[in-house]
Design a protein around this motif. Structure first.
Motif, PDB file in Angstrom:
ATOM      1  N   VAL A 131      -7.019   4.779  -2.445  1.00 60.55           N
ATOM      2  CA  VAL A 131      -5.936   3.886  -2.038  1.00 60.55           C
ATOM      3  C   VAL A 131      -5.152   3.442  -3.270  1.00 60.55           C
ATOM      4  O   VAL A 131      -5.702   3.316  -4.366  1.00 60.55           O
ATOM      5  N   GLN A 166      -0.354   4.377  -0.895  1.00 61.48           N
ATOM      6  CA  GLN A 166      -1.164   5.572  -0.603  1.00 61.48           C
ATOM      7  C   GLN A 166      -2.451   5.149   0.083  1.00 61.48           C
ATOM      8  O   GLN A 166      -3.153   4.257  -0.394  1.00 61.48           O
ATOM      9  N   ALA A 167      -2.739   5.776   1.199  1.00 62.49           N
ATOM     10  CA  ALA A 167      -3.982   5.495   1.919  1.00 62.49           C
ATOM     11  C   ALA A 167      -5.118   6.330   1.346  1.00 62.49           C
ATOM     12  O   ALA A 167      -4.902   7.425   0.825  1.00 62.49           O
ATOM     13  N   VAL A 177      -9.118  -1.571   2.276  1.00 59.54           N
ATOM     14  CA  VAL A 177      -7.905  -1.098   2.954  1.00 59.54           C
ATOM     15  C   VAL A 177      -8.248   0.132   3.789  1.00 59.54           C
ATOM     16  O   VAL A 177      -8.480   1.213   3.255  1.00 59.54           O
ATOM     17  N   SER A 178      -8.274  -0.061   5.107  1.00 60.13           N
ATOM     18  CA  SER A 178      -8.611   1.063   5.993  1.00 60.13           C
ATOM     19  C   SER A 178      -7.378   1.654   6.663  1.00 60.13           C
ATOM     20  O   SER A 178      -7.481   2.340   7.679  1.00 60.13           O
ATOM     21  N   LEU A 179      -6.197   1.388   6.087  1.00 63.47           N
ATOM     22  CA  LEU A 179      -4.973   1.987   6.621  1.00 63.47           C
ATOM     23  C   LEU A 179      -5.014   3.501   6.483  1.00 63.47           C
ATOM     24  O   LEU A 179      -5.563   4.029   5.521  1.00 63.47           O
ATOM     25  N   THR A 180      -4.435   4.197   7.448  1.00 67.95           N
ATOM     26  CA  THR A 180      -4.380   5.652   7.432  1.00 67.95           C
ATOM     27  C   THR A 180      -3.073   6.113   6.785  1.00 67.95           C
ATOM     28  O   THR A 180      -2.141   5.316   6.610  1.00 67.95           O
ATOM     29  N   ASP A 189      -0.306   5.116   8.890  1.00 63.72           N
ATOM     30  CA  ASP A 189      -0.015   3.684   8.753  1.00 63.72           C
ATOM     31  C   ASP A 189       0.898   3.439   7.554  1.00 63.72           C
ATOM     32  O   ASP A 189       1.860   2.673   7.634  1.00 63.72           O
ATOM     33  N   VAL A 190       0.566   4.077   6.420  1.00 55.81           N
ATOM     34  CA  VAL A 190       1.358   3.884   5.200  1.00 55.81           C
ATOM     35  C   VAL A 190       2.776   4.398   5.402  1.00 55.81           C
ATOM     36  O   VAL A 190       3.748   3.775   4.959  1.00 55.81           O
ATOM     37  N   VAL A 199       0.867  -1.182   0.000  1.00 53.23           N
ATOM     38  CA  VAL A 199       0.000   0.000   0.000  1.00 53.23           C
ATOM     39  C   VAL A 199       0.898   1.223   0.000  1.00 53.23           C
ATOM     40  O   VAL A 199       1.652   1.454   0.946  1.00 53.23           O
ATOM     41  N   THR A 216      -8.158   8.819   1.587  1.00 51.20           N
ATOM     42  CA  THR A 216      -8.509   9.916   2.493  1.00 51.20           C
ATOM     43  C   THR A 216      -9.823  10.550   2.067  1.00 51.20           C
ATOM     44  O   THR A 216     -10.316  10.305   0.962  1.00 51.20           O
ATOM     45  N   GLN A 263     -11.482   3.309  -0.477  1.00 51.38           N
ATOM     46  CA  GLN A 263     -10.681   2.372   0.302  1.00 51.38           C
ATOM     47  C   GLN A 263     -10.581   0.992  -0.352  1.00 51.38           C
ATOM     48  O   GLN A 263      -9.977   0.086   0.219  1.00 51.38           O
TER      49      GLN A 263
END
Length: 219
Positions: free
Chosen positions: A127, A27-28, A159-162, A165-166, A25, A30, A141
């Motif tokens: 994402v 890019q998260a 993908v709920s990474l922030t 997180d990335v 991943v 947003t 996401q």
């Protein structure tokens, strides 16, 4: 550091091969954001205009309004006008505006008059990353591969990474997950095969029955 988001399987297809897949991943996803600056004061008659989904609405400051009154009024306006955004209290006299969904497809406009000031809208991001080394597409996401992608045919991940997180992932590697078609996927595949417009068993039965009805009408 510990990640706050997660990656979960949404769906696969009959052509998706069982096995373990690497996920990166880069890019998260947003949400679009903007602010309304009320530090200049809340003056009766000043306005805040919001727009999204082809709809617009205006909130007019009333005498005696507090910043919370304005926030409540903006959220009521968004609900009435079906604007995909919400307002929350920020710091230093700011009202935070945030789109209700993730990604570039969710956006809005904002403007203000008088002592109020609206910041430019920061667009939401989709994402981005790869699945098993194959470039994947992102909508909000959802990170997914296209039908026909070798080995990872029509595979979709939530993908709920922030963004933090990335950043913590460094090179973007989010580890591996194991895919095995479950009973619900197999049942969905059987159902799809039955109703397929070209090869479906049920479709064939229906077409045969319709042909017989036509034949009886002609005779």
């Amino acid at each position: 550091s510990e990640l706050t988001g997660s990656i979960t399987l949404q769906k696969g297809s009959d052509a998706t091969q069982a096995g373990s897949y690497d996920v990166t991943v880069t890019q998260a996803a947003t949400k679009a954001t903007s602010t309304i600056d009320t530090s200049g004061g809340l003056v009766a008659g000043d306005t805040i205009t919001l727009g999204s989904n082809g709809n617009t609405g205006t909130y007019t400051i009333q005498s005696g309004d507090t910043i919370q009154n304005v926030i409540d009024g903006l959220n009521a306006l968004a609900a009435t006008k079906q604007l995909s955004l919400n307002a929350t209290l920020g710091t230093g006299g700011l009202i935070n505006l945030t789109s209700s969904g993730y990604g570039s497809e969710y956006t809005f406009t904002s403007s203000a008059s008088g002592a109020l000031s609206a910041s430019p809208v920061t667009a939401g991001l989709d994402v981005a990353g790869t699945i098993n080394g194959k470039q994947a597409s992102g909508i909000g996401q959802f990170l997914f591969t296209s039908a026909g992608t070798n080995g990872v045919d029509a595979l979709s991940l939530l993908v709920s990474l922030t963004p933090d997180d990335v950043t913590a992932l460094g090179g973007g590697s989010a580890g591996t997950f194991t895919y095995a078609a479950g009973a619900s996927q197999k049942l969905a595949s059987v159902a799809y095969s039955a109703v397929s417009a070209t090869t479906g068993l049920l479709t064939g039965e229906i077409n045969g029955a319709n042909a017989m009805i036509t034949s009886l009408k002609i005779s």
